[in-house]
Structure formats: structure tokens, C-alpha cells
Design an enzyme around this catalytic site. Structure first.
Site, PDB file in Angstrom:
ATOM      1  N   CYS A   1     -42.915 -16.516  -8.585  1.00 46.24           N
ATOM      2  CA  CYS A   1     -43.317 -15.166  -9.000  1.00 46.24           C
ATOM      3  C   CYS A   1     -44.195 -14.515  -7.931  1.00 46.24           C
ATOM      4  CB  CYS A   1     -44.087 -15.206 -10.318  1.00 46.24           C
ATOM      5  SG  CYS A   1     -43.133 -15.918 -11.660  1.00 46.24           S
TER       6      CYS A   1
ATOM      7  N   ARG B   1     -36.353 -14.148 -15.515  1.00 48.13           N
ATOM      8  CA  ARG B   1     -36.456 -13.097 -14.483  1.00 48.13           C
ATOM      9  C   ARG B   1     -35.383 -12.045 -14.767  1.00 48.13           C
ATOM     10  NH1 ARG B   1     -39.941 -15.574 -10.961  1.00 48.13           N
ATOM     11  NH2 ARG B   1     -39.849 -17.827 -11.145  1.00 48.13           N
TER      12      ARG B   1
HETATM   13  C1  BEZ Z   1     -42.580 -19.924 -10.467  1.00 42.99           C
HETATM   14  O1  BEZ Z   1     -42.855 -20.597  -9.493  1.00 42.99           O
HETATM   15  O2  BEZ Z   1     -42.703 -18.709 -10.476  1.00 42.99           O
HETATM   16  C2  BEZ Z   1     -42.048 -20.619 -11.677  1.00 42.99           C
HETATM   17  C3  BEZ Z   1     -41.213 -21.703 -11.512  1.00 42.99           C
HETATM   18  C4  BEZ Z   1     -40.725 -22.361 -12.626  1.00 42.99           C
HETATM   19  C5  BEZ Z   1     -41.076 -21.917 -13.891  1.00 42.99           C
HETATM   20  C6  BEZ Z   1     -41.888 -20.820 -14.039  1.00 42.99           C
HETATM   21  C7  BEZ Z   1     -42.380 -20.150 -12.932  1.00 42.99           C
END
Ligand code: BEZ
Length: 238
Positions: A55, A138
């Protein structure tokens, strides 16, 4: 009537639907969507959680491309199921500490919605329980100046989005509207565009005979559309 957890209604908007309306608190003050965005394109997108690496890479990338989106009259709005203070702390940390692919000191100036109640996430089908029941996937909604959903893309939690593609979608939608054409696979401004399927035998015949139109067959016709004309038409002229 109060709904229990299993009864909570999760809706999935569809292409062509009016964007579900909501009021929300954001890192840039309160917004009413889509009414505050009338006259602009917007991209409403969700991310799973603040203080997570994928993110963070996405927010930095989006922020670094914001002027490009502004130039095509498109505003950005983020959302996650976190509270306002978490959002503020995360955005401050990104600016103060994080360096990624040459981007640093990145300030996120587009609104990030706090959606701890999941009110917005549920309306937009951003919670997909078999992926995760408390984090938004997402999701990306492309909303036109009249508040209509024109495209949407969903990615799982583990997969960071391709921001060149998000920009291409906005440019392609605006090009279709402006020139009444469709855009073929991997289209980029300057590539030939597609003329919609002929609706009558007469139209099919005329197309095959039109010197400005190139037809492989009556149903597959393209024409030139210069990059300059596309960009002149869709870029904001102030
Ligand atoms: C992230 O790194 O944004 C992420 C990865 C896996 C699950 C939730 C967020």
C-alpha cells in the site's frame, strides 16, 4: 431493523450504475461523493491497510503521478478500513521516512477516507470475505463527470496495481467519449481506434468503401486518430 453480521448487505456496483453516494471524513476534510466531484473524472480506490508495504508503494506512486491525472481532469480518492489518526500518522511517516524507487519526501495531498465502519467499503464491494473479511481488496472505480461508474478493476491484497494502466483507462474512456470510438487491446494514444460494429447492411457497406476507414472485414474496422488530437482534446486547457 438492526442487521446481524451475516445479514449485512454487501453490494457490488456495476459498470454503468450511478456511483453509490456517501459522505465521509477524509485526511483533506469531509467529502460527499460523487456530488462534490461533479464535472471531474475521479478514481476511487481502496487499499487493505495503513502501514503496510505494498500500500505504501502504491500511495507513493499515485502521489507522484497526481499531476498527470489532474491534467486529464481526474481526481484521486483513497480509502481503507482504518481511522483518521492512523491515516494521518501513516501519511506523515511516508513523507518523513520512506524512499521507494527514487521517490522520497512524498506528500499525499489527495483525500484518504476513514472507513472504520465499512460503510463505503460495503457499498462498493471492496470487502471480499474469502480474500479478507476486515480489509478492503485493492478496488479501483473510474467515475465519470456525471457520477457514473465507467470501469472497475479489483486486485487481491498481495498484488500492487499498475498505475500506467489506471492512467491508460482514464485516457481511453475519455477518448471513446470524445470521438465515439472504441479502443483495441493495449491501445495507447496515437494507435488506431476501432469503429463500433455496423448496425445495418448499409453501414457495413459504406464502411468498406470509406477511404478513411480500414476494414479487415465488415465487422473489424479501424481509423487513424493522432496522438496530438487525443491529447489536445483531453488535456485540461486553462
Ligand atoms: C501490503 O503490503 O500492502 C499488504 C500485503 C498483504 C496484505 C495486506 C497488505
Amino acid at each position: 431493523m438492526e442487521l446481524n453480521e451475516e445479514q449485512v448487505i454487501i453490494t457490488m456496483p456495476r459498470i454503468g450504475d450511478p456511483a453509490p453516494s456517501f459522505s465521509a471524513v477524509t485526511t483533506q476534510g469531509n467529502i460527499n461523493f460523487p456530488s462534490d466531484y461533479h464535472g471531474s473524472w475521479s478514481i476511487l480506490f481502496s487499499h487493505p491497510a495503513d502501514f503496510t508495504p505494498v500500500c505504501t508503494s502504491e500511495f507513493m506512486t499515485f502521489a507522484s503521478l497526481e499531476t498527470k491525472f489532474t491534467a486529464v481532469n481526474c481526481k484521486l480518492i483513497g480509502l481503507s478500513i482504518d481511522g483518521l489518526y492512523s491515516h494521518i500518522a501513516w501519511l506523515r511517516t511516508i513523507k518523513e521516512k520512506i524512499e521507494y524507487k527514487g521517490m522520497k519526501d512524498v506528500e499525499i495531498t489527495f483525500p484518504l477516507i476513514e472507513d472504520i465502519t465499512m460503510n463505503v467499503a460495503r457499498k462498493y464491494g471492496m470487502i471480499q470475505p474469502n480474500e479478507d473479511s476486515t480489509k478492503a481488496v485493492r478496488a479501483v472505480f473510474f467515475v465519470d463527470p456525471k457520477g457514473v461508474i465507467r470501469a472497475m478493476i479489483y486486485y487481491p491484497l498481495s498484488l500492487g496495481r499498475n498505475f500506467d494502466e489506471l492512467y491508460r483507462v482514464i485516457v481511453a474512456l475519455q477518448t471513446s467519449d470524445a470521438f465515439d470510438v472504441a479502443t483495441p487491446a493495449d491501445w495507447q494514444p496515437g494507435d488506431d481506434v476501432i469503429i463500433g460494429p455496423a448496425g445495418s447492411c448499409g453501414t457495413a457497406k459504406n464502411r468498406m468503401e470509406d477511404a478513411d476507414i480500414e476494414c479487415q472485414d465488415w465487422f473489424f474496422c479501424t481509423k487513424k486518430l493522432s496522438k496530438e488530437l487525443v491529447l489536445d482534446t483531453i488535456l485540461n486547457k486553462e
